[in-house]
Design a protein around this motif. Structure first.
Motif, PDB file in Angstrom:
ATOM      1  N   LEU A   4     -22.596 -15.592   9.306  1.00  0.00           N
ATOM      2  CA  LEU A   4     -21.672 -15.134   7.976  1.00  0.00           C
ATOM      3  C   LEU A   4     -22.058 -13.596   7.963  1.00  0.00           C
ATOM      4  O   LEU A   4     -23.272 -13.259   8.133  1.00  0.00           O
ATOM      5  CB  LEU A   4     -22.059 -15.740   6.794  1.00  0.00           C
ATOM      6  N   VAL A   5     -20.924 -12.650   7.822  1.00  0.00           N
ATOM      7  CA  VAL A   5     -21.254 -11.240   7.993  1.00  0.00           C
ATOM      8  C   VAL A   5     -20.477 -10.877   6.813  1.00  0.00           C
ATOM      9  O   VAL A   5     -19.549 -10.685   6.819  1.00  0.00           O
ATOM     10  CB  VAL A   5     -20.730 -10.739   9.311  1.00  0.00           C
ATOM     11  N   GLU A   6     -21.574  -9.941   5.948  1.00  0.00           N
ATOM     12  CA  GLU A   6     -20.977  -9.400   4.833  1.00  0.00           C
ATOM     13  C   GLU A   6     -20.811  -7.792   5.472  1.00  0.00           C
ATOM     14  O   GLU A   6     -21.175  -7.391   6.110  1.00  0.00           O
ATOM     15  CB  GLU A   6     -22.027  -9.113   3.695  1.00  0.00           C
ATOM     16  N   SER A   7     -19.921  -7.270   4.406  1.00  0.00           N
ATOM     17  CA  SER A   7     -19.249  -6.003   4.711  1.00  0.00           C
ATOM     18  C   SER A   7     -18.688  -5.436   3.431  1.00  0.00           C
ATOM     19  O   SER A   7     -18.476  -6.231   2.491  1.00  0.00           O
ATOM     20  CB  SER A   7     -18.433  -5.562   5.830  1.00  0.00           C
ATOM     21  N   GLY A   8     -18.516  -4.168   3.217  1.00  0.00           N
ATOM     22  CA  GLY A   8     -17.861  -3.441   2.009  1.00  0.00           C
ATOM     23  C   GLY A   8     -18.895  -2.942   1.158  1.00  0.00           C
ATOM     24  O   GLY A   8     -18.640  -2.196  -0.004  1.00  0.00           O
ATOM     25  N   THR A  23     -17.331 -12.551   6.227  1.00  0.00           N
ATOM     26  CA  THR A  23     -16.514 -13.293   7.128  1.00  0.00           C
ATOM     27  C   THR A  23     -17.221 -14.324   8.173  1.00  0.00           C
ATOM     28  O   THR A  23     -18.639 -14.242   8.273  1.00  0.00           O
ATOM     29  CB  THR A  23     -15.960 -12.321   8.318  1.00  0.00           C
ATOM     30  N   ALA A  24     -16.779 -15.595   8.006  1.00  0.00           N
ATOM     31  CA  ALA A  24     -17.316 -16.794   8.430  1.00  0.00           C
ATOM     32  C   ALA A  24     -16.843 -17.096  10.116  1.00  0.00           C
ATOM     33  O   ALA A  24     -15.591 -16.911  10.364  1.00  0.00           O
ATOM     34  CB  ALA A  24     -17.259 -17.904   7.665  1.00  0.00           C
ATOM     35  N   SER A  25     -17.679 -17.325  10.678  1.00  0.00           N
ATOM     36  CA  SER A  25     -17.503 -18.210  12.274  1.00  0.00           C
ATOM     37  C   SER A  25     -18.332 -19.270  12.450  1.00  0.00           C
ATOM     38  O   SER A  25     -19.384 -19.241  12.125  1.00  0.00           O
ATOM     39  CB  SER A  25     -17.525 -16.996  12.986  1.00  0.00           C
ATOM     40  N   GLY A 118     -25.738 -14.983   5.290  1.00  0.00           N
ATOM     41  CA  GLY A 118     -25.409 -13.744   5.769  1.00  0.00           C
ATOM     42  C   GLY A 118     -26.947 -13.066   5.670  1.00  0.00           C
ATOM     43  O   GLY A 118     -27.819 -13.181   4.972  1.00  0.00           O
ATOM     44  N   ARG A 119     -26.715 -11.677   6.408  1.00  0.00           N
ATOM     45  CA  ARG A 119     -27.889 -11.055   6.482  1.00  0.00           C
ATOM     46  C   ARG A 119     -27.813  -9.784   5.249  1.00  0.00           C
ATOM     47  O   ARG A 119     -28.875  -9.125   5.070  1.00  0.00           O
ATOM     48  CB  ARG A 119     -27.921 -10.271   7.769  1.00  0.00           C
TER      49      ARG A 119
END
Length: 127
Positions: A4-8, A23-25, A118-119
């Motif tokens: 799980l990657v956070e952005s924004g 964004t999940a993968s 996520g981190r």
């Protein structure tokens, strides 16, 4: 590999807006509820929102009700948190999480219900 990657995240003035993405993968997003948490320095982690697996029901903590909107787009493997009317007290690291549970007002803050995290992404609101 599950990710799980956070952005924004970023810095914004009081009253401004930001949209966070998660964004999940590595796992079937459409089988998981998603949630957003935040943690400010020296404070406990706070669950602020969740969105259900199937009917996309949403729930919010009182601290963000009416200002934040959670959404998801399974086709893009992404969950979002639209944050409006930001306040200095919204400053925190924001985390997204995914879990196979029923999103309700009483469950959105249960960190142990979530399987993946996520981190985090930093949000800073200046006065």
């Amino acid at each position: 590999q599950v990710q799980l990657v956070e952005s924004g995240g970023g810095m914004v003035q009081t009253g401004g807006s930001l949209r966070l993405s998660c964004t999940a993968s590595g796992f079937p997003m459409d089988a998981y509820a998603f949630g957003w948490f935040r943690q400010a320095p020296g404070k406990e982690r706070e669950g602020i929102s969740c969105i259900a697996i199937h009917d996309y029901t949403t729930h919010y903590a009182e601290s963000v009700e009416g200002r934040f909107t959670i959404s998801r787009d399974n086709a893009k493997n992404t969950a979002y948190l639209q944050m409006n009317s930001l306040k200095p007290e919204d400053t925190a690291v924001y985390y997204c999480a995914a879990g196979r549970f029923t999103c309700r007002a009483r469950t959105l803050s249960r960190g142990n219900y979530y399987d993946y995290w996520g981190r985090g992404t930093q949000v800073t609101v200046s006065s």
